[in-house]
Design an enzyme around this catalytic site. Sequence first.
Site, short mmCIF file in Angstrom:
data_model
loop_
_atom_site.label_atom_id
_atom_site.label_comp_id
_atom_site.label_asym_id
_atom_site.label_seq_id
_atom_site.Cartn_x
_atom_site.Cartn_y
_atom_site.Cartn_z
N SER A 1 0.81 -1.22 0.00
CA SER A 1 0.00 0.00 0.00
C SER A 1 0.85 1.28 0.00
O SER A 1 0.42 2.31 0.50
CB SER A 1 -0.96 0.00 1.20
N ARG A 2 2.05 1.18 -0.55
CA ARG A 2 2.96 2.32 -0.68
C ARG A 2 3.44 2.87 0.66
O ARG A 2 3.95 3.99 0.74
CB ARG A 2 2.31 3.45 -1.50
N LEU A 3 3.29 2.09 1.73
CA LEU A 3 3.81 2.49 3.04
C LEU A 3 5.21 1.90 3.19
O LEU A 3 5.47 1.01 3.99
CB LEU A 3 2.87 2.03 4.15
#
Length: 472
Positions: free
Chosen positions: A445-447
């Site tokens: 999730s692009r974290l």
Amino acid sequence: MASSTPHNDESISYLSQAEASAIDELLMGELGFSIDQLMELAGLSVASAVSEVYEANHYRRVLIICGPGNNGGDGLVAARHLCHFGYKPTICYPKRTNKPLYQGLVTQLESLKIPFVLPEELPSKLKDQFDLVIDAMFGFSFHGIPRPPFDSLLRKLVAPNGKKAEEVGVPPIVSVDIPSGWHVENGDTEGTCLRPDMLVSLTAPKLCAKMFKGAHHYVGGRFVPPAIVEKFSVRLPSYPGHSMCVRISPTESQPVDIAALRLNYVGFELLEESAKKDPFEQFKTWFDEAVSRKVSEPNAMTLATASENGQPSARLVLLKALDERGFVWYTNYDSRKAAELKANPKACLVFFWEPLHRSVRIEGSVEMVSSEESDSYFHSRPRGSQIGALVSAQSSVIPGRHVLDKANEELNAEYADGKFIPRPAHWGGFRLIPEMIEFWQGRESRLHDRLRYTREGDSNGQKTWKIDRLSP
């Protein structure tokens, strides 16, 4: 492995439903193929294409949704191969048939302890349990509106209007031969809104594949004999090496949706408690892992420099030495990058190891390495590379390739007796002395994880580093 250079779709045939049916009939008729042979080859092609794009390290949990016909059989075969490739498949096969071929496939999968689940046992968000979905529900003979339970299964694979699949818990989707519910020639006429990320066309693409806008289109079918090619005037891609599948590119009329290209990075993490205190040790740990995972050219790095007036430029170079002093590469001292480094001795290096979803960014000052170091490395190179350094006046304008070829031929003749090749004065190494090293680990999730090491100074002759976590 599949070809890394895509074939242009315009040079490949697209089949109508009638042509696809006629080819299958001929294959299983006078050409002597059996349905189980074709299913085995098709399933292996699907599994090979999947493993080319979605590595088991990151997409291990695979849900295969199988329909009652041949397309579902292809999915069952693909599941078996994926299991042997190191994936963890789960199968949803709600409409089983009593045909011995399919019963045999189920038995094979059960012997591998591959679980079967019912549609109602699937989570509302497939991403909670699966990293990838293979859509093997309907093939090119399907027409009409999907009926229960496949209508509800299709809805699980579709993001509502205005939403991205990742946001609503839908993993990447691979469709076998055609996206389920699509018309074989006209595409999504029933409005299923299924938009797979990958399409594996079997034998040859069907006409609806022209409307496919996903990131990955493969053809699997290295079993089509010349009799088919001649009779139907089929244009097929050439398969490299021993590959069972080959990537093809989109048509100009249906370009790839660049904004939709994305991977969800899973499988690795970078936490402070596990990171090395010294960034050189951390880099070596990651570099050694990239080598062991057979990352292509793991020492390739982008070198960014800037001119005296601030104009940046970047190019790829190869790391050739690393120790506590810094990162070393070699080049022509008359090149553009060398001129910029002399005028502005600051630079940035960037490594990217895609299979591991890792990047390292290094900033610092640059110095020339000693003549002794440059001599030592120059004479460790193959003789052809040594002569190449004499041939090239790097970054200068030349009238054509023939200039290089002629100079190379003359120098090879001059040094043909194996005599010593002197290192040219205009060729040598640079060393970047790092002041900051950032390690980037792609996360879901692009974290992403980002740890930045900043040099604080020297303590008892040893460099000390401060570690900060940066927000992604």
